[in-house]
Scaffold this motif. Structure first.
Motif: not given
Ligand code: AMP
Ligand code: ZN
Length: 307
Positions: A20-49
């Protein structure tokens, strides 16, 4: 583990990130975000009570960050929100000047450098820390004014953290449990990993002493996972013990007067997602079954860049 050189596509601009015109700053694609969302869910599942969930915006109070000492310890990484001030005529004049950025003034906001910083004042505002301690599940986009921008070193990145505030033994036990859970998660995701003692990138000569002391006291461990290469793996998770730093700054107290400490475990979500692509290839549909199951990707069809 498969060879990373099989996956040249895990780059700054390609199927995962769009420049997006600046080093170290990027738009994330659908392919990447799909994995980001899955990872976040996976981490949430491990949240302690008993863990309170809070999502923070990418900005936070400058006064709070200053009180935490961040601008002394990491002035090289800090980003501050600056604004033009004045009436309409002043703003119009300033906006027309080529040197308009020189007329910006610091606002009351900074860019969050880590997700956990707002947790401590928030806990302090609630009064005594209960005997069992407090636990938070927090996340935000974070900013760091990094000097270099190699793959995985972003200026703007997503951090997820679990925070514990309580008696020293409570915090140490929390960190110990999360070191085990973090390793189990990496195993489940098929990620080659190594836990190493680490230190934060404190600024300057005094900072080198602070970093040495952090190492000596085993206050920080990082989980390294190959992203760019096998030989030079990248810190994708950290397990931190702050001793009484934040409890002193924020006057966090227990009712009985026992000392209160804090700690946090941080997941670099973008780096973990990059590590998954780097390790298993660019098509989540063809990742090992166990990895797809852990990420609940099994039912997902391959995602095209424009879907
Ligand atoms: P730290 O507070 O430095 O331990 O950072 C927590 C986690 O955030 C690290 O383990 C990384 O996974 C991630 N992280 C830190 N800095 C960056 C960065 N510049 N770009 C992407 N991820 C980062
Ligand atoms: Zn933290």
């Amino acid at each position: 583990m498969e060879q990373l050189d099989r996956k040249p596509d895990v780059g700054m601009s390609g199927p995962l990130f769009v420049a997006v015109g600046v080093d170290g700053v990027y738009a994330r694609t659908g392919l990447f975000e799909q994995v980001v969302e899955s990872l976040s869910t996976c981490i949430s599942q491990r949240r302690e009570p008993g863990t309170e969930v809070l999502r923070f915006p990418p900005v936070m109070s400058r006064a709070q960050l200053e009180r935490s000492g961040y601008h002394h310890n990491f002035p090289h990484l800090l980003g501050c929100v600056s604004c033009l001030e004045g009436d309409e005529a002043t703003l119009r004049t300033l906006a027309n000047r080529p040197d308009w950025p020189e007329h910006l003034s610091a606002s009351g906001l900074v860019l969050a450098p880590a997700a956990c910083y707002p947790s401590y004042p928030l806990a302090a505002a609630r009064g005594f820390v209960p005997p069992e301690g407090l636990r938070f599940d927090v996340a935000s986009y974070c900013f760091r004014h990094e000097a270099t921008h190699e793959l995985g070193r972003l200026q703007s990145f997503q951090m997820r953290e679990f925070v514990c505030i309580g008696k020293p033994e409570t915090v140490l036990a929390f960190r110990k449990r999360w070191i085990v859970k973090g390793q189990e998660l990496a195993n489940l995701l098929g990620l080659n990993h190594r836990l190493v003692p680490a230190s934060d990138p404190f600024f300057g000569r005094a900072g080198r002493l602070a970093a040495l002391s952090q190492l000596e006291q085993a206050l920080k461990f990082e989980m390294l996972i190959p992203v760019r290469s096998e030989e030079d793996p990248t810190a994708c998770m950290s397990f931190n013990y702050h001793l009484d730093h934040f409890s002193t700054v924020w006057d966090l107290k227990s009712e009985g007067g026992e000392p209160i400490h804090s700690g946090c475990v941080a997941f670099g979500i973008d780096r973990l997602a990059l590590a998954l692509f780097s390790t298993h290839g660019m098509e989540p549909a063809s990742w090992p079954r166990t990895v797809r199951e852990a990420l609940a990707l099994s039912a997902c069809s391959p995602i095209s860049p424009h879907s």
